[in-house]
Design an enzyme around this catalytic site. Structure first.
Site, PDB file in Angstrom:
ATOM      1  N   LYS A  10       0.896  -1.273   0.140  1.00  0.00           N
ATOM      2  CA  LYS A  10      -0.009   0.128  -0.082  1.00  0.00           C
ATOM      3  C   LYS A  10       0.774   1.413   0.030  1.00  0.00           C
ATOM      4  O   LYS A  10       2.075   1.127   0.112  1.00  0.00           O
ATOM      5  CB  LYS A  10      -0.996  -0.080   1.153  1.00  0.00           C
ATOM      6  CG  LYS A  10      -1.862  -1.149   1.233  1.00  0.00           C
ATOM      7  CD  LYS A  10      -2.760  -1.286   2.387  1.00  0.00           C
ATOM      8  CE  LYS A  10      -3.853  -2.276   2.545  1.00  0.00           C
ATOM      9  NZ  LYS A  10      -4.522  -2.217   3.804  1.00  0.00           N
ATOM     10  N   PHE A  58     -15.183   3.272   7.881  1.00  0.00           N
ATOM     11  CA  PHE A  58     -13.822   3.903   7.850  1.00  0.00           C
ATOM     12  C   PHE A  58     -13.960   3.895   6.148  1.00  0.00           C
ATOM     13  O   PHE A  58     -12.727   3.887   5.791  1.00  0.00           O
ATOM     14  CB  PHE A  58     -12.919   2.980   8.517  1.00  0.00           C
ATOM     15  CG  PHE A  58     -13.147   1.639   8.465  1.00  0.00           C
ATOM     16  CD1 PHE A  58     -12.572   0.829   7.257  1.00  0.00           C
ATOM     17  CD2 PHE A  58     -13.677   0.592   9.565  1.00  0.00           C
ATOM     18  CE1 PHE A  58     -12.685  -0.559   7.429  1.00  0.00           C
ATOM     19  CE2 PHE A  58     -13.926  -0.680   9.405  1.00  0.00           C
ATOM     20  CZ  PHE A  58     -13.528  -1.277   8.100  1.00  0.00           C
ATOM     21  N   ARG A  91      -0.910 -14.280   4.833  1.00  0.00           N
ATOM     22  CA  ARG A  91      -1.882 -13.627   5.930  1.00  0.00           C
ATOM     23  C   ARG A  91      -1.194 -13.909   7.267  1.00  0.00           C
ATOM     24  O   ARG A  91      -1.029 -12.925   8.029  1.00  0.00           O
ATOM     25  CB  ARG A  91      -3.435 -14.071   5.893  1.00  0.00           C
ATOM     26  CG  ARG A  91      -4.152 -13.368   4.735  1.00  0.00           C
ATOM     27  CD  ARG A  91      -5.378 -13.571   4.914  1.00  0.00           C
ATOM     28  NE  ARG A  91      -6.242 -13.000   6.051  1.00  0.00           N
ATOM     29  CZ  ARG A  91      -6.687 -11.528   5.875  1.00  0.00           C
ATOM     30  NH1 ARG A  91      -6.729 -10.983   4.448  1.00  0.00           N
ATOM     31  NH2 ARG A  91      -7.336 -10.726   6.722  1.00  0.00           N
ATOM     32  N   THR A  97      -5.180  -7.444  11.122  1.00  0.00           N
ATOM     33  CA  THR A  97      -5.726  -6.430  10.167  1.00  0.00           C
ATOM     34  C   THR A  97      -5.334  -4.924  11.051  1.00  0.00           C
ATOM     35  O   THR A  97      -4.594  -4.198  10.635  1.00  0.00           O
ATOM     36  CB  THR A  97      -7.164  -6.355  10.123  1.00  0.00           C
ATOM     37  OG1 THR A  97      -7.431  -7.446   9.404  1.00  0.00           O
ATOM     38  CG2 THR A  97      -7.414  -5.145   9.262  1.00  0.00           C
ATOM     39  N   ARG A 108       2.744  -6.554   9.553  1.00  0.00           N
ATOM     40  CA  ARG A 108       1.993  -5.220   9.985  1.00  0.00           C
ATOM     41  C   ARG A 108       2.512  -4.683  11.465  1.00  0.00           C
ATOM     42  O   ARG A 108       2.296  -3.826  11.711  1.00  0.00           O
ATOM     43  CB  ARG A 108       0.466  -5.624   9.884  1.00  0.00           C
ATOM     44  CG  ARG A 108      -0.134  -5.602   8.621  1.00  0.00           C
ATOM     45  CD  ARG A 108      -1.236  -6.504   8.401  1.00  0.00           C
ATOM     46  NE  ARG A 108      -2.207  -6.082   7.149  1.00  0.00           N
ATOM     47  CZ  ARG A 108      -3.232  -6.773   6.896  1.00  0.00           C
ATOM     48  NH1 ARG A 108      -3.781  -7.350   7.543  1.00  0.00           N
ATOM     49  NH2 ARG A 108      -3.766  -6.463   5.759  1.00  0.00           N
ATOM     50  N   ASN A 122      -1.794  -0.453   7.441  1.00  0.00           N
ATOM     51  CA  ASN A 122      -1.003  -1.677   7.604  1.00  0.00           C
ATOM     52  C   ASN A 122      -0.136  -2.160   6.564  1.00  0.00           C
ATOM     53  O   ASN A 122      -0.026  -3.407   6.488  1.00  0.00           O
ATOM     54  CB  ASN A 122      -2.050  -2.623   8.305  1.00  0.00           C
ATOM     55  CG  ASN A 122      -3.231  -2.707   7.142  1.00  0.00           C
ATOM     56  OD1 ASN A 122      -3.193  -2.344   6.219  1.00  0.00           O
ATOM     57  ND2 ASN A 122      -4.195  -3.377   7.592  1.00  0.00           N
ATOM     58  N   HIS A 125      -1.799  -5.288   1.730  1.00  0.00           N
ATOM     59  CA  HIS A 125      -3.216  -6.202   1.591  1.00  0.00           C
ATOM     60  C   HIS A 125      -2.714  -7.586   1.088  1.00  0.00           C
ATOM     61  O   HIS A 125      -2.074  -8.006   0.312  1.00  0.00           O
ATOM     62  CB  HIS A 125      -3.974  -5.401   0.481  1.00  0.00           C
ATOM     63  CG  HIS A 125      -5.192  -6.406   0.051  1.00  0.00           C
ATOM     64  ND1 HIS A 125      -6.268  -6.266   1.032  1.00  0.00           N
ATOM     65  CD2 HIS A 125      -5.280  -7.269  -1.139  1.00  0.00           C
ATOM     66  CE1 HIS A 125      -7.167  -7.154   0.326  1.00  0.00           C
ATOM     67  NE2 HIS A 125      -6.413  -7.891  -0.750  1.00  0.00           N
TER      68      HIS A 125
HETATM   69  P1  IDP Z   1      -7.516  -7.151   5.877  1.00  0.00           P
HETATM   70  O1  IDP Z   1      -6.831  -6.140   4.903  1.00  0.00           O
HETATM   71  O2  IDP Z   1      -6.850  -7.725   7.041  1.00  0.00           O
HETATM   72  O3  IDP Z   1      -8.276  -8.368   4.859  1.00  0.00           O
HETATM   73  P2  IDP Z   1     -10.241  -5.810   5.906  1.00  0.00           P
HETATM   74  O4  IDP Z   1     -11.370  -6.156   7.017  1.00  0.00           O
HETATM   75  O5  IDP Z   1     -10.375  -6.408   4.457  1.00  0.00           O
HETATM   76  O6  IDP Z   1      -8.725  -6.191   6.458  1.00  0.00           O
HETATM   77  O7  IDP Z   1      -9.898  -4.146   5.696  1.00  0.00           O
HETATM   78  C1  IDP Z   1      -9.670  -3.636   4.747  1.00  0.00           C
HETATM   79  C2  IDP Z   1      -8.639  -2.478   5.428  1.00  0.00           C
HETATM   80  O8  IDP Z   1      -9.166  -1.632   6.034  1.00  0.00           O
HETATM   81  C3  IDP Z   1      -7.625  -3.136   6.279  1.00  0.00           C
HETATM   82  O9  IDP Z   1      -6.465  -3.521   5.752  1.00  0.00           O
HETATM   83  C4  IDP Z   1      -7.126  -1.670   6.930  1.00  0.00           C
HETATM   84  O10 IDP Z   1      -6.417  -0.938   6.295  1.00  0.00           O
HETATM   85  C5  IDP Z   1      -8.573  -1.145   6.987  1.00  0.00           C
HETATM   86  N1  IDP Z   1      -9.412  -1.267   8.095  1.00  0.00           N
HETATM   87  C6  IDP Z   1     -10.248  -2.514   8.454  1.00  0.00           C
HETATM   88  N2  IDP Z   1     -10.896  -2.527   9.739  1.00  0.00           N
HETATM   89  C7  IDP Z   1     -10.679  -0.960  10.046  1.00  0.00           C
HETATM   90  C8  IDP Z   1     -11.042  -0.359  11.682  1.00  0.00           C
HETATM   91  O11 IDP Z   1     -11.777  -1.013  12.317  1.00  0.00           O
HETATM   92  N3  IDP Z   1     -10.751   0.831  11.380  1.00  0.00           N
HETATM   93  C9  IDP Z   1      -9.828   1.363  10.754  1.00  0.00           C
HETATM   94  N4  IDP Z   1      -9.357   0.918   9.388  1.00  0.00           N
HETATM   95  C10 IDP Z   1      -9.588  -0.441   9.202  1.00  0.00           C
HETATM   96 MG    MG Z   2      -9.777  -8.048   3.492  1.00  0.00          MG
END
Ligand code: IDP
Ligand code: MG
Length: 166
Positions: A10, A58, A91, A97, A108, A122, A125
């Site tokens: 990212k 968000f 992962r 996350t 991360r 983080n 992706h």
């Molecule tokens: P992942 O990237 O671990 O699969 P997802 O739930 O798909 O997690 O969320 C996509 C992206 O959104 C995350 O990588 C992170 O950057 C952001 N994100 C997810 N949950 C939150 C939150 O609760 N607060 C702020 N940002 C979040």
């Molecule tokens: Mg995801």
């Protein structure tokens, strides 16, 4: 079971010059990289990528984040990792996350942060399951960008202008 996983480095990962470090960490997986490119991220591409999260509070912030608006660079590095249990392996190396909850030794956990406005920055992706991986890989790559045939393809005739070296 061989699988493909989409990885995005990212905009924060790129801005912090972490590309090498992240790829080194991912190489612990012993998976094969079958595609890699730099991509300029449009709002439409970011919204399609995160379409399952449209109702999250968000959502608007993560679209800005993926588009590079928080880091002054509208680009990400997109890669496809391929091999046995690719999604689980990537992962695990990526970590949780929430970067504050991610194990310190993960990507991360090492490089992520939560901004004052609450975005989980983080740095990478990773696809979350095989269905998402296929959808995401087809969104970010064309068949010709990938050195193996991951999914069925078809041939169509297209007449269009292409750029060649001048
Ligand atoms: P992942 O990237 O671990 O699969 P997802 O739930 O798909 O997690 O969320 C996509 C992206 O959104 C995350 O990588 C992170 O950057 C952001 N994100 C997810 N949950 C939150 C939150 O609760 N607060 C702020 N940002 C979040
Ligand atoms: Mg995801």
């Amino acid at each position: 079971m061989n699988q493909a996983a989409l990885i995005l480095i990212k905009p924060d990962g790129l801005k912090k010059s972490l590309t090498g470090n992240i790829l080194t960490r991912l190489s612990e997986s012993k998976l094969e990289i079958v595609a890699a490119k730099m991509v300029r991220v449009s709002k439409a591409l970011a919204e399609e990528h995160y379409k399952h999260l449209t109702d999250k509070p968000f959502f608007a912030e993560i679209i800005k984040y993926l588009c590079g608006e928080l880091h002054d660079r509208r680009k990400v590095m997109a890669l496809v990792y391929w091999g046995d249990c690719a999604i689980a392996k990537c992962r695990e190396l990526a970590g949780s996350t929430n970067p504050e909850e991610a194990e310190a030794t993960t990507i991360r956990g090492s490089y992520g942060r939560i901004t004052t406005s609450g975005v989980y920055e983080n740095v990478i992706h990773v696809s979350s399951n095989e269905i998402e991986a296929e959808r995401e890989i087809k969104l970010w790559f064309n068949p010709g960008d990938i050195i193996v045939e991951l999914y069925p393809v078809k041939e169509i005739s297209k007449v269009k202008k292409v750029k060649v070296w001048g």
